[in-house]
Design an enzyme around this catalytic site. Structure first.
Site, PDB file in Angstrom:
ATOM      1  N   CYS A 111       0.810  -1.233   0.000  1.00 23.07           N
ATOM      2  CA  CYS A 111       0.000   0.000   0.000  1.00 23.07           C
ATOM      3  C   CYS A 111       0.837   1.276   0.000  1.00 23.07           C
ATOM      4  O   CYS A 111       0.343   2.340  -0.359  1.00 23.07           O
ATOM      5  CB  CYS A 111      -0.930   0.034   1.207  1.00 23.07           C
ATOM      6  SG  CYS A 111      -2.077  -1.340   1.241  1.00 23.07           S
ATOM      7  N   HIS A 249      -3.272   7.110   4.249  1.00 25.79           N
ATOM      8  CA  HIS A 249      -3.689   5.866   3.613  1.00 25.79           C
ATOM      9  C   HIS A 249      -5.052   5.501   4.198  1.00 25.79           C
ATOM     10  O   HIS A 249      -5.314   5.741   5.377  1.00 25.79           O
ATOM     11  CB  HIS A 249      -2.663   4.766   3.902  1.00 25.79           C
ATOM     12  CG  HIS A 249      -3.048   3.448   3.308  1.00 25.79           C
ATOM     13  ND1 HIS A 249      -3.335   3.305   1.980  1.00 25.79           N
ATOM     14  CD2 HIS A 249      -3.224   2.219   3.865  1.00 25.79           C
ATOM     15  CE1 HIS A 249      -3.669   2.049   1.736  1.00 25.79           C
ATOM     16  NE2 HIS A 249      -3.605   1.370   2.857  1.00 25.79           N
ATOM     17  N   ASN A 279      -9.947   0.561   0.192  1.00 24.08           N
ATOM     18  CA  ASN A 279      -8.480   0.565   0.188  1.00 24.08           C
ATOM     19  C   ASN A 279      -7.997   0.151  -1.200  1.00 24.08           C
ATOM     20  O   ASN A 279      -8.161  -0.996  -1.589  1.00 24.08           O
ATOM     21  CB  ASN A 279      -7.981  -0.406   1.260  1.00 24.08           C
ATOM     22  CG  ASN A 279      -6.460  -0.470   1.340  1.00 24.08           C
ATOM     23  OD1 ASN A 279      -5.756   0.169   0.559  1.00 24.08           O
ATOM     24  ND2 ASN A 279      -5.959  -1.247   2.287  1.00 24.08           N
TER      25      ASN A 279
HETATM   26  C1  LIG Z   1     -10.275  -6.094   9.035  1.00 20.43           C
HETATM   27  C2  LIG Z   1     -10.975  -5.253  10.073  1.00 20.43           C
HETATM   28  C3  LIG Z   1     -11.933  -4.295   9.395  1.00 20.43           C
HETATM   29  C4  LIG Z   1     -11.794  -6.160  11.000  1.00 20.43           C
HETATM   30  O1  LIG Z   1     -12.428  -5.365  11.969  1.00 20.43           O
HETATM   31  P1  LIG Z   1     -12.456  -5.883  13.493  1.00 20.43           P
HETATM   32  O2  LIG Z   1     -13.254  -4.924  14.257  1.00 20.43           O
HETATM   33  O3  LIG Z   1     -11.022  -6.073  13.900  1.00 20.43           O
HETATM   34  O4  LIG Z   1     -13.257  -7.209  13.340  1.00 20.43           O
HETATM   35  P2  LIG Z   1     -12.835  -8.648  13.886  1.00 20.43           P
HETATM   36  O5  LIG Z   1     -11.641  -9.111  13.148  1.00 20.43           O
HETATM   37  O6  LIG Z   1     -12.770  -8.529  15.361  1.00 20.43           O
HETATM   38  O7  LIG Z   1     -14.084  -9.505  13.473  1.00 20.43           O
HETATM   39  C5  LIG Z   1     -15.265  -9.402  14.203  1.00 20.43           C
HETATM   40  C6  LIG Z   1     -16.237 -10.446  13.693  1.00 20.43           C
HETATM   41  O8  LIG Z   1     -16.707 -10.033  12.392  1.00 20.43           O
HETATM   42  C7  LIG Z   1     -16.567 -11.101  11.472  1.00 20.43           C
HETATM   43  N1  LIG Z   1     -16.307 -10.552  10.143  1.00 20.43           N
HETATM   44  C8  LIG Z   1     -15.120 -10.359   9.531  1.00 20.43           C
HETATM   45  N2  LIG Z   1     -15.331  -9.822   8.321  1.00 20.43           N
HETATM   46  C9  LIG Z   1     -16.671  -9.691   8.181  1.00 20.43           C
HETATM   47  C10 LIG Z   1     -17.497  -9.196   7.146  1.00 20.43           C
HETATM   48  N3  LIG Z   1     -16.981  -8.720   5.988  1.00 20.43           N
HETATM   49  N4  LIG Z   1     -18.815  -9.193   7.340  1.00 20.43           N
HETATM   50  C11 LIG Z   1     -19.366  -9.659   8.474  1.00 20.43           C
HETATM   51  N5  LIG Z   1     -18.627 -10.140   9.492  1.00 20.43           N
HETATM   52  C12 LIG Z   1     -17.301 -10.153   9.344  1.00 20.43           C
HETATM   53  C13 LIG Z   1     -15.406 -11.911  11.986  1.00 20.43           C
HETATM   54  O9  LIG Z   1     -15.493 -13.230  11.493  1.00 20.43           O
HETATM   55  C14 LIG Z   1     -15.622 -11.823  13.483  1.00 20.43           C
HETATM   56  O10 LIG Z   1     -16.611 -12.769  13.840  1.00 20.43           O
HETATM   57  P3  LIG Z   1     -16.494 -13.577  15.213  1.00 20.43           P
HETATM   58  O11 LIG Z   1     -16.504 -12.534  16.297  1.00 20.43           O
HETATM   59  O12 LIG Z   1     -17.714 -14.439  15.193  1.00 20.43           O
HETATM   60  O13 LIG Z   1     -15.190 -14.318  15.133  1.00 20.43           O
HETATM   61  C15 LIG Z   1      -9.932  -4.452  10.903  1.00 20.43           C
HETATM   62  O14 LIG Z   1      -9.236  -5.307  11.762  1.00 20.43           O
HETATM   63  C16 LIG Z   1      -8.950  -3.723  10.035  1.00 20.43           C
HETATM   64  O15 LIG Z   1      -9.295  -2.740   9.406  1.00 20.43           O
HETATM   65  N6  LIG Z   1      -7.664  -4.130  10.010  1.00 20.43           N
HETATM   66  C17 LIG Z   1      -6.623  -3.486   9.288  1.00 20.43           C
HETATM   67  C18 LIG Z   1      -6.926  -3.251   7.835  1.00 20.43           C
HETATM   68  C19 LIG Z   1      -5.912  -3.861   6.959  1.00 20.43           C
HETATM   69  O16 LIG Z   1      -5.163  -4.679   7.348  1.00 20.43           O
HETATM   70  N7  LIG Z   1      -5.872  -3.484   5.694  1.00 20.43           N
HETATM   71  C20 LIG Z   1      -4.955  -4.058   4.758  1.00 20.43           C
HETATM   72  C21 LIG Z   1      -3.565  -3.597   4.886  1.00 20.43           C
HETATM   73  S1  LIG Z   1      -3.295  -2.037   4.157  1.00 20.43           S
END
Ligand SMILES: CC(C)(COP(=O)(O)OP(=O)(O)OC[C@H]1O[C@@H](n2cnc3c(N)ncnc32)[C@H](O)[C@@H]1OP(=O)(O)O)[C@@H](O)C(=O)NCCC(=O)NCCS
Length: 373
Positions: A111, A249, A279
């Site tokens: 990214c 970003h 993203n």
């Molecule tokens: C990915 C991201 C949005 C997830 O948000 P979060 O609040 O951390 O969510 P969690 O990982 O705790 O997941 C919560 C629940 O939602 C579920 N879930 C994940 N994606 C989902 C989706 N698209 N729709 C519905 N539910 C989803 C998970 O399975 C989890 O379920 P569980 O509690 O039953 O296990 C967040 O961690 C993030 O933005 N991370 C960094 C972004 C990134 O890495 N970008 C790429 C690099 S540049």
């Protein structure tokens, strides 16, 4: 002393828009989850190659600079979703532009690729090795997306942007920067199935599985981007009130809000595109910068702060002093060919060519030497 001014900028967004409702037609997800966890409402899916998007962005950036392609000394193509690896993509842009005397190089820091390209261009111009450099940030990420994995496929979109850097005697362009890589966390984001490690072991070309630890990346991104922001402000001897606009970003609205808070900024100082493009990896920051200019958020002489992170986990923060001009010198009517499919139809076509998840999972287990790194 020579500086590297940004004298041209241009973007290219493919027209097909994939909404959260579209995603929920083939994934167990919904608009409420995606908006509340990420801030994303829609993203673009490209009907053309990364090179075609880049070419349009580059022609627009050159027109904005009032510069001919033959004047370029160097082309840097930042991406992690190259159309092909040999020959490199920068040479593809070079030949299409007719930039006969340029050198051409690809950069992949995921990214942050455009931003690492911007640091390279700035250093080359400051050293006298080049005078006029085109830097591209582009991603055709839909092509290698793990579409059935809701953890990642709701987060990304396609796009491109380009900027032209030129030697200047005025203090403008990048005035402070911090680049770092948290390599101990490199396994938190891995695209299995892409690269020579997977060749000749039964993996179908284009089929991928993403290893993704979103929460770990989230924490590292907030820490890295906010520390980087404070570092560049300290290097330049400026405070948050001196900064006109933050163009971060855009991987998650909650990451951006946390970074702004730690840097001491209110959200009205932050320029957002995450709701409409998601993203776009390497294209994210430059597209946002182009739109911040188009919407008058960057003024002559403004300080612009750009904190970012990507797989690796690479981190960057740049402080830019903008020059006198915030409008294009010239414009062009170049555009992409029309798209006769919806974004959902394009994605369905991409998924149709992938092996079922359970069948390719075994083939896509990382070779041992990769898992140890
Ligand atoms: C990915 C991201 C949005 C997830 O948000 P979060 O609040 O951390 O969510 P969690 O990982 O705790 O997941 C919560 C629940 O939602 C579920 N879930 C994940 N994606 C989902 C989706 N698209 N729709 C519905 N539910 C989803 C998970 O399975 C989890 O379920 P569980 O509690 O039953 O296990 C967040 O961690 C993030 O933005 N991370 C960094 C972004 C990134 O890495 N970008 C790429 C690099 S540049």
């Amino acid at each position: 002393m020579t500086h590297a001014a940004i004298v041209g900028w241009g973007k290219c967004l493919p027209p097909a828009t994939l909404t959260n409702a579209d995603l929920s037609t083939f994934l167990p997800t919904d608009d409420e989850w995606i908006v509340s966890r990420t801030g994303m409402k829609e993203r673009r899916i490209s009907h053309v190659s990364g090179l075609e998007m880049s070419y349009v962005a580059a022609v627009r950036a050159l027109a904005c600079a009032g510069m001919k392609a033959e004047e370029l000394d160097f082309i840097i193509y930042g991406s992690c979703s190259f159309d092909e690896h040999v020959p490199n993509s920068a040479s593809g842009i070079q030949v299409k532009l007719g930039a006969h005397k340029a050198a051409a190089m690809d950069v992949n820091t995921a990214c942050t690729s455009f931003l690492y390209g911007m640091s390279t261009a700035t250093a080359m111009i400051k050293s006298g090795a080049a005078k006029k450099i085109l830097v591209i940030g582009v991603e055709h990420i839909s092509k290698f997306m793990d579409w059935q994995n809701r953890n990642v496929s709701v987060l990304f979109g396609d796009g491109a942007a380009a900027a032209v850097f030129e030697a200047s005697e005025k203090e403008e362009g990048v005035i402070a920067q911090k680049l770092q890589c948290f390599a101990d966390a490199r396994q938190t984001l891995r695209v299995r199935g892409k690269g020579g490690a997977y060749a000749n072991i039964g993996v179908q070309l284009g089929d991928t599985r993403w290893d993704f630890d979103g929460q770990e990346i989230f924490k590292k991104a907030v820490a890295g981007m906010s520390e980087g922001s404070l570092s560049v402000m300290a290097q330049a001897g400026v405070g948050i009130d001196d900064i006109e606009v933050i163009v971060p970003h855009q991987a998650n609205l909650r990451i951006i809000e946390a970074v702004a808070k730690k840097a001491g900024a209110t959200m009205d100082k932050v320029f957002l595109t995450v709701h409409k493009y998601g993203n776009m990896s390497a294209a994210t920051a430059p597209v946002a910068l182009v739109e911040a200019l188009e919407e008058g958020r960057v003024k002559p002489g403004s300080l612009v702060l750009i904190p970012a992170f990507g797989a690796g986990l690479t981190m960057s923060a740049h402080l830019i002093r903008w020059g006198d001009r915030t409008t294009p010198k010239e414009t062009t009517d170049i555009d992409l060919p029309p798209c006769n499919q919806t974004a959902l139809e394009i994605v369905q076509g991409l998924m149709a060519h992938k092996m079922p998840h359970d069948r390719s999972e075994a083939a896509l287990m990382s070779p041992k030497f990769i898992e140890q790194m």
